[in-house]
Write a protein that holds these residues in place. Structure first.
Motif, PDB file in Angstrom:
ATOM      1  N   PHE B  97     -33.198  32.613 -35.280  1.00  0.00           N
ATOM      2  CA  PHE B  97     -32.107  31.769 -35.307  1.00  0.00           C
ATOM      3  C   PHE B  97     -32.007  30.846 -36.517  1.00  0.00           C
ATOM      4  O   PHE B  97     -32.754  30.404 -37.039  1.00  0.00           O
ATOM      5  N   ASN B 101     -36.110  27.187 -32.867  1.00  0.00           N
ATOM      6  CA  ASN B 101     -35.669  26.856 -31.333  1.00  0.00           C
ATOM      7  C   ASN B 101     -36.854  27.381 -30.711  1.00  0.00           C
ATOM      8  O   ASN B 101     -36.803  28.071 -29.775  1.00  0.00           O
TER       9      ASN B 101
ATOM     10  N   GLU C 164     -30.142  26.967 -27.276  1.00  0.00           N
ATOM     11  CA  GLU C 164     -30.993  27.697 -28.152  1.00  0.00           C
ATOM     12  C   GLU C 164     -32.298  28.126 -27.557  1.00  0.00           C
ATOM     13  O   GLU C 164     -32.855  29.352 -27.666  1.00  0.00           O
TER      14      GLU C 164
END
Lengths: 295, 256, 285
Positions: B97, B101, C164
């Motif tokens: 991402f 994360n 997330e």
């Protein structure tokens, strides 16, 4: 794959069922409360329940008049609100707008401590300290008065009012406050002309919940208000003994035979109490949702 | 559009449309993405490149009100067909991402997370973790402190950890969603080197808003604009000799 | 005009300060009164022996044990139920009528007076299910009372877990439930524990519900099972202070009981505040 899919679906259903417990519980609560309460009206007309001026449940010709209890609850609650709302809002303004952040970070949990103290301890403190104090300073025949109840309930409602008002006030966007300050207003002018009005919906919700807390409180009022079921005058009733709906239920339930009219009358009083707080809650959450800052 | 890739086609998309509620966000996208190479998606922000990327591992399924039509084939399997297990699909198509994360766990547990859940035996886990960290070019920096919290690593290290975490699940495809947008140039360089190494074993798709990055690391480039795929071709051709006016405007910076 | 505004501000701020001072004073006076009068009474004997001579002498051991029973039993019921409900509401529920109804039910349960819960417990657990006046009836009633507290706290904790984490796990080909179990819940644990601990304080302090569902006026022995009657600290204090055989003489015992109760409830609150602040700092890193 289908195995794993089934497991996931199974878990989701289990979780859903847990969420549904709250709904089921509330429905059952209404059902049992109203059902037991309604049984009173087989022998005793609803109109009498609502209009009789006396609560004499154990006399040979029993009377189950709601009014003295309802007004008892009202006078104690009104008294407590008169005292706790201004104090609570002032403290909330102080915490969120004036105190420096380090002090505020200490004050917040400190006022939350008030919410943590059990109601029976408030009742005990009220009984031992406040009741004689009221009796002496006001030269009354007894210190167990509506006023004493109001003071104790007011203190108990403070944390609810402070913490929700504080949330509302500190969620007013900084840009609005800065806009006012930039026009040359003092900090105080900004607070009472801009910040507080902008937070008014949250503050009103806080007041509603504070009222709900006060009207539903049992142990404290039972221990300090003297519990005589007489319709109080206002404001003179503040200095007399009163009996609230909550205290009546807690005091008398231990001694009534089950399935008697008296037993059902207490459930009827409980139903009135429940409906009152239900309305207060719904109004509070409506106000809160309706006027939330959408920034 | 060229289909004669040296290594064959990994992902074949035909006539893909996507709506967020009433907003028609992707229009009739068709593209073939080659195996064992790096394909970059470029375009101004809001052009749909990230949205399209998330169609390839069905992460868009998580967004309420999102509706998709069209065919997406990965290795010959229609991933939107009814009997596809989304969970298995995401195992095969990994994703890294925009913001690193890592989970709030130790470095070791972050990497071991996927394999453990997928039922790998205990004694094999350590080997997989080491292999993944080596492949993720992080082993040398963390091998002596596998027990510390992943949140204590630098941003660049965290991102390589996330890549290693993806590798530990042994995917076929790895999707990168602007993986360097929050990193400094040195960390970015390390990630780019890593991506170039990884293409030997994986098919890589990367979304980037950084044209130099696309030029440096990708073999193929697709240019998106306002939900349309404008142009797709070899990276050299797109940058040196774009066929479309809009592509040229974007490449030369006459745009947004 | 300018100096007038300044003066107004000074006056207003002083008033606000006085209001704040009053609130702080209330807390301190109440705490001081209970602590200073109860401090001398508490001893090992006080908390380990039963009341004697019609509660005018002896300790409060049965009341402490009764309170511990209530805490344990009600938490066993309410904690899993509350956490699961919160997971459903934050992770699975779609906005819609069902969710709205559930949220509404929770906030109304939260605002319902405790004595009404007592009536409900009496009608349902004591009478309808026939559990009688017992620890079981009282615990189930208290469990319902704290259910909204636990749900709300857990919901808040789950909402603070960053999106997330969920995406990262799902993108690794992990199912939704495994993601929740392995990533989301561990990250939300501090908040969930805080809520649980706060509700322990609530259970320990409630009087009205147990008054209607099983607390016995005089119960100088330990409860035999969850089907027996019991006494608990808040109820014991109430009885001593209002209906004891010799109210004035037992005042020290009353203060001692109040202090033990306060220590449990406030101790539990302080733990909750500590957990919250400790993990809040950690998460912000």
């Amino acid at each position: 794959m289908s195995n794993r899919y089934l497991k996931e679906k199974g878990i989701e259903s289990l979780l859903f069922a847990s969420g549904a417990v709250a709904v089921v519980a509330l429905l059952l609560l209404c059902l049992f409360l109203f059902k037991e309460g309604a049984l009173l009206f087989e022998n005793y007309p609803v109109s009498d329940f609502l209009t009789d001026r006396r609560w004499l449940p154990t006399s040979t010709n029993p009377q189950f008049g709601l009014l003295p209890l309802l007004f008892g609850s009202l006078i104690v609650t009104v008294g407590s609100i008169l005292f706790s709302v201004p104090l609570g809002i002032a403290a909330a303004i102080y915490i969120s707008e004036i105190a420096n952040p380090r002090v505020a970070n200490f004050l917040k949990p400190f006022t939350e401590l008030l919410a943590g103290i059990p109601s029976v301890v408030y009742g005990f403190f009220g009984l031992v300290i406040v009741v004689p104090m009221i009796q002496d300073t006001l030269q009354l025949p007894t210190g167990q008065t509506a006023l004493t109840g109001s003071i104790m309930l007011g203190i108990m409602a403070l944390p609810t009012i402070i913490s929700i008002s504080e949330d509302a006030i500190s969620s007013v966007p900084r840009s609005i406050k800065e806009g006012s300050l930039a026009l040359g207003s003092t900090k105080w002018q900004t607070i009472y002309k801009v910040t507080v009005p902008a937070a008014l919906s949250g503050i009103s919700a806080a007041v509603m919940l504070g009222i709900g807390r006060a009207i539903g409180e049992t142990m404290t009022v039972m221990m300090v208000t003297g519990n005589s079921a007489i319709i109080p005058g206002f404001p003179s009733g503040l200095f007399e003994s009163v009996r609230t709906m909550t205290a009546t239920i807690a005091l008398e339930m231990g001694e009534v035979p089950q399935q008697s009219d008296h037993f059902h009358a207490l459930f009827a009083v409980g139903s009135v109490l429940f409906i009152t707080t239900l309305i207060l809650n719904i109004v509070a959450s409506y106000i809160k949702r309706r006027y939330r800052f959408s920034l | 559009m060229s289909d004669d890739f040296a290594n064959g086609t990994e992902i074949a998309v035909k006539g893909l449309n996507l709506w967020y509620g009433k907003n028609h966000a992707l229009h009739d996208i068709s593209i073939n993405i080659p195996k064992n190479s790096v394909t970059a998606f470029i375009g101004p922000s809001g052009c749909g490149k990230s949205t399209f990327l998330r169609c390839l591992n069905r992460m868009n399924d998580l967004i309420p009100g999102c509706r998709i039509e069209g065919d997406v084939n990965i290795n010959g399997e229609d991933i939107y067909s009814k009997d596809v297990d989304v969970v298995d699909l995401r195992k095969r198509v990994g994703m890294v991402f925009q913001k690193p994360n890592p989970f709030p766990m130790s470095i070791h547990d972050n990497i071991a997370y996927g394999p453990r859940i997928h039922g790998i035996k205990k004694k094999e886990i350590d080997g997989i973790v080491e292999g993944a960290l080596k492949a993720g070019a992080l082993w040398g920096e963390v091998s002596d402190r596998m027990g510390i919290s992943a949140l204590d690593l630098s941003g660049g290290q965290q991102q390589r950890l996330c890549i290693a975490r993806t590798l530990a699940v042994k995917p076929e495809v790895i999707l990168f969603d602007e993986p360097c947008s929050s990193l400094d140039p040195i960390s970015t360089g390390k990630i780019e080197d890593l991506i170039l190494k990884l293409k030997k074993d994986y098919t890589i798709v990367i979304v980037t808003h950084n044209m130099q990055q696309a030029a440096r690391i990708s073999d193929y480039t697709a240019f998106f604009l306002l939900g349309d795929l404008i142009e797709f071709g070899k990276t050299g051709q797109i940058f040196e000799n774009p066929r479309e006016k809009a592509t040229e405007d974007y490449i030369t910076g006459r745009f947004g | 005009m300018f100096s007038n505004a300044k003066l107004n501000e000074k006056i207003a701020f002083s008033l606000l300060k006085i209001a704040m001072g009053l609130v702080v004073a209330f807390v301190l006076i109440i705490l001081y009164d209970i602590i200073s009068n109860g401090y001398g009474v508490i001893s090992l004997e006080f908390i380990t022996s039963a009341p004697r001579k019609g509660m005018t002498e002896g300790g409060i051991h049965p009341a402490i044990v009764g309170t511990l029973y209530l805490i344990t039993c009600s938490m066993i019921v309410a904690l899993p139920l509350g956490i699961l409900a919160a997971i459903y509401l934050t992770e699975y529920a779609h906005p819609g009528k069902t969710t709205w109804l559930t949220e509404m039910a929770i906030s109304n349960l939260a605002g319902t007076p405790s004595v009404v819960f007592g009536l409900f417990g009496l009608a349902v657990f004591v009478k309808y299910f026939g559990f009688g006046d017992s620890i079981l009836s009282a615990s189930l009633t208290l469990a319902l009372l704290i259910l909204p507290v636990i749900i709300r706290a857990s919901q808040e904790a789950l909402l603070t877990v960053p999106k997330e984490y969920r995406e990262a796990s799902l993108a690794l080909g992990v199912t939704k439930w495994e993601t929740i179990r392995k990533v989301v819940i561990p990250a939300a644990i501090p908040g969930i524990v805080t809520g649980a601990v706060l509700s322990i304080g609530r259970v320990a302090g409630e009087t009205a519900p147990i008054l209607l569902t099983g607390a016995a006026y005089f119960y100088p022995k330990l409860p035999g099972s969850i089907y027996s009657q019991f006494t608990a600290l808040p109820y014991h204090l109430y009885v001593l202070a209002t209906a004891g055989t010799n109210i004035a003489k037992t005042r020290p015992i009353q203060y001692g009981t109040a202090l033990v109760l306060l220590m449990i409830v406030l101790g539990v609150n302080l733990i909750a505040i500590y957990i919250r602040n400790h993990y809040r700092k950690k998460l912000q890193r």
